[in-house]
Design an enzyme around this catalytic site. Structure first.
Site, mmCIF file in Angstrom:
data_model
loop_
_atom_site.group_PDB
_atom_site.id
_atom_site.type_symbol
_atom_site.label_atom_id
_atom_site.label_comp_id
_atom_site.label_asym_id
_atom_site.label_seq_id
_atom_site.Cartn_x
_atom_site.Cartn_y
_atom_site.Cartn_z
ATOM 1 C CB CYS A 115 -3.944 12.054 -2.869
ATOM 2 S SG CYS A 115 -4.293 10.305 -2.911
ATOM 3 C CG HIS A 278 -4.059 13.170 1.094
ATOM 4 N ND1 HIS A 278 -5.391 12.828 1.030
ATOM 5 C CD2 HIS A 278 -3.360 12.090 0.620
ATOM 6 C CE1 HIS A 278 -5.493 11.603 0.532
ATOM 7 N NE2 HIS A 278 -4.280 11.130 0.288
ATOM 8 C CG ASN A 308 -6.463 7.970 1.238
ATOM 9 O OD1 ASN A 308 -7.084 8.828 0.615
ATOM 10 N ND2 ASN A 308 -5.182 7.740 1.043
HETATM 11 N N1 ACO Z 1 -4.334 -7.210 5.784
HETATM 12 C C1 ACO Z 1 -3.462 -8.163 6.148
HETATM 13 N N2 ACO Z 1 -2.276 -8.353 5.542
HETATM 14 C C2 ACO Z 1 -1.972 -7.533 4.526
HETATM 15 C C3 ACO Z 1 -2.849 -6.518 4.082
HETATM 16 C C4 ACO Z 1 -4.068 -6.376 4.754
HETATM 17 N N3 ACO Z 1 -4.958 -5.443 4.418
HETATM 18 N N4 ACO Z 1 -2.258 -5.886 3.057
HETATM 19 C C5 ACO Z 1 -1.072 -6.466 2.843
HETATM 20 N N5 ACO Z 1 -0.901 -7.470 3.727
HETATM 21 C C6 ACO Z 1 0.221 -8.376 3.856
HETATM 22 C C7 ACO Z 1 0.963 -8.571 2.574
HETATM 23 O O1 ACO Z 1 0.360 -9.540 1.764
HETATM 24 C C8 ACO Z 1 2.309 -8.993 3.065
HETATM 25 O O2 ACO Z 1 2.251 -10.349 3.399
HETATM 26 P P1 ACO Z 1 3.526 -11.310 3.138
HETATM 27 O O3 ACO Z 1 4.629 -10.753 3.962
HETATM 28 O O4 ACO Z 1 3.025 -12.647 3.579
HETATM 29 O O5 ACO Z 1 3.799 -11.211 1.671
HETATM 30 C C9 ACO Z 1 2.492 -8.215 4.357
HETATM 31 O O6 ACO Z 1 1.175 -7.809 4.758
HETATM 32 C C10 ACO Z 1 3.342 -6.987 4.195
HETATM 33 O O7 ACO Z 1 2.939 -6.339 2.983
HETATM 34 P P2 ACO Z 1 3.538 -4.994 2.545
HETATM 35 O O8 ACO Z 1 2.837 -4.515 1.315
HETATM 36 O O9 ACO Z 1 5.030 -5.099 2.525
HETATM 37 O O10 ACO Z 1 3.056 -4.169 3.769
HETATM 38 P P3 ACO Z 1 3.603 -2.830 4.324
HETATM 39 O O11 ACO Z 1 4.240 -3.060 5.619
HETATM 40 O O12 ACO Z 1 4.356 -2.065 3.300
HETATM 41 O O13 ACO Z 1 2.241 -2.075 4.574
HETATM 42 C C11 ACO Z 1 0.940 -0.372 3.550
HETATM 43 C C12 ACO Z 1 1.369 -1.828 3.487
HETATM 44 C C13 ACO Z 1 0.106 -0.137 4.774
HETATM 45 C C14 ACO Z 1 0.117 -0.074 2.314
HETATM 46 C C15 ACO Z 1 2.230 0.471 3.609
HETATM 47 O O14 ACO Z 1 3.090 0.157 2.560
HETATM 48 C C16 ACO Z 1 1.925 1.900 3.588
HETATM 49 O O15 ACO Z 1 1.510 2.466 4.557
HETATM 50 N N6 ACO Z 1 2.179 2.559 2.426
HETATM 51 C C17 ACO Z 1 1.793 3.883 2.200
HETATM 52 C C18 ACO Z 1 0.764 3.828 1.171
HETATM 53 C C19 ACO Z 1 -0.425 4.636 1.549
HETATM 54 O O16 ACO Z 1 -0.621 5.082 2.619
HETATM 55 N N7 ACO Z 1 -1.230 4.841 0.563
HETATM 56 C C20 ACO Z 1 -2.374 5.603 0.768
HETATM 57 C C21 ACO Z 1 -2.993 5.845 -0.500
HETATM 58 S S1 ACO Z 1 -1.975 6.779 -1.499
HETATM 59 C C22 ACO Z 1 -2.078 8.306 -0.943
HETATM 60 O O17 ACO Z 1 -3.067 8.734 -0.482
HETATM 61 C C23 ACO Z 1 -0.838 9.106 -1.018
#
Ligand code: ACO
Length: 351
Positions: A115, A278, A308
């Protein structure tokens, strides 16, 4: 001598994939994706017809035209991607061939900083231009993520986030001291390297990680450690991400590295005309905007349309902003990135 951005270009594939489209392959929903990431749709390139290099070439042609030069004028290529056409050689030389830049004067370099790849690329180009070594550098950020994602429910936390696309700039020297790149700041910390990564295939063989999590070959088998049957059987040839760690770290590092660039140049957040972060996640960008107290019109967000696109996200957003008239001569434009590695960085440009 400073480095100016002489031309910008971008390309996104025509094929639009909505959140609802993804529900055909995995257990997810439009509401979940929008609420957590802000993403409404993304683009996927056409399998077997397009590649990271061909996407990059389309963006590059636009940037070259926009700069008012021809491909033969390019004396150095920098290509940032995490989804290259080949394991090796890199996309830089493939792009060179695609653009018909056959002169032996031109060199090509690939950057593997995910990224932050475009920001790292700008910093490298800036040093080459300021030293007088090159006069027309083509910097491309391009990704074809759609070929390397896990479309099962197991991979949904990563897969819904990423999209395909490419952005490019042409960089040239300028003697105008009121124009060009004012500073670049680069950082990295490998402590959490595996928390946002595609571990396989690789030469690690799994051993030094001390865990089976990332897959390992049968030690009695000679050679062939890059890709093993276990990696294929256990669906380990896909990216993994610890989302909450990425989120928590990104919202600290983005503002920090932006402030660092401002301090180095004796400027303040109120001097920023346009912040192009980004496009990691809309929630991350909104958090950064709030921390820096920037108004909506000063922050570019296009992740809603493209997802992304990793190394391509900043150059796509910058090219769109320039072609839409959002970037004007004299504007202070700030770029900032954070991603896998972890690596992060910022750039301040007086347009
Ligand atoms: N659809 C539906 N449910 C989902 C999905 C999806 N696509 N993905 C995960 N879940 C579920 C999980 O299985 C979990 O279910 P459970 O509670 O039954 O176990 C629940 O949602 C919560 O999962 P978490 O991983 O804890 O979800 P979180 O609230 O952390 O959200 C996310 C995930 C969106 C990835 C968040 O952590 C985030 O925004 N992180 C930042 C990462 C990011 O933006 N990365 C971008 C790429 S890296 C970069 O460019 C820097």
């Amino acid at each position: 001598m400073r480095t100016k951005i002489a031309g910008t270009g971008h390309y996104v594939p025509e094929n639009v994939v909505t959140n609802d489209d993804l529900t055909k392959y995995m257990d997810t929903s439009n509401e979940w994706i929008i609420e957590r990431t802000g993403i409404e749709e993304r683009r996927y390139a056409t399998k077997h017809k397009e590649s990271t290099t061909t996407l990059g070439a389309k963006a590059a042609r636009m940037a070259i035209k926009n700069a008012g030069i021809t491909a033969e004028d390019i004396d150095f290529i920098i290509f940032a991607t995490l989804s290259p056409d080949y394991y090796f050689p890199g996309c830089g030389v493939l792009l060179q061939r695609e653009l018909g830049i056959t002169g032996i004067e031109a060199g090509a370099l690939d950057i593997r900083n995910q990224c932050s790849g475009f920001v790292y690329g700008l910093s490298i180009a800036d040093q080459f231009i300021k030293s007088g070594m090159y006069k027309n550098i083509l910097l491309v950020g391009a990704e074809m993520h759609s070929m390397g994602l896990d479309f099962s429910t197991e991979g949904r936390n990563v897969t819904v986030i990423f999209g395909d696309g490419a952005g490019a700039v042409v960089l040239q020297p300028t003697e105008d001291e009121n124009q060009g790149i004012l500073t670049t700041c680069l950082h990295s910390d490998g402590t959490h390297a595996e928390e946002l990564a595609m571990i396989n295939p690789g030469s690690h063989g799994g051993y030094h990680l001390g865990t089976e999590k990332f897959g390992y070959p049968d030690p009695s088998t000679p050679g062939g450690v890059f890709v093993t049957q276990k990696m294929v059987d256990d669906n380990m040839l896909v990216p993994n991400m610890t989302g909450q760690l990425v989120f928590k770290t990104a919202v600290v590092k983005f503002p920090q590295v932006i402030k660092e660039a401002l301090e180095k140049t004796n400027l303040s957040t109120s001097d920023i005309d346009l912040l192009i972060p980004h496009q990691a996640n809309l929630r991350i960008s909104q958090f950064v905007q709030k921390t820096l107290r920037l108004s909506d019109e000063k922050v570019v967000n296009n992740i809603q349309k493209y997802g992304n696109t990793t190394a391509a996200s900043i150059p796509i957003a910058m090219s769109e902003a320039w072609h839409d008239g959002r970037i004007k001569d004299g504007d202070l434009v700030c770029l900032a990135a954070f991603g896998s590695g972890f690596t992060w960085g910022s750039v301040l440009i007086r347009w």
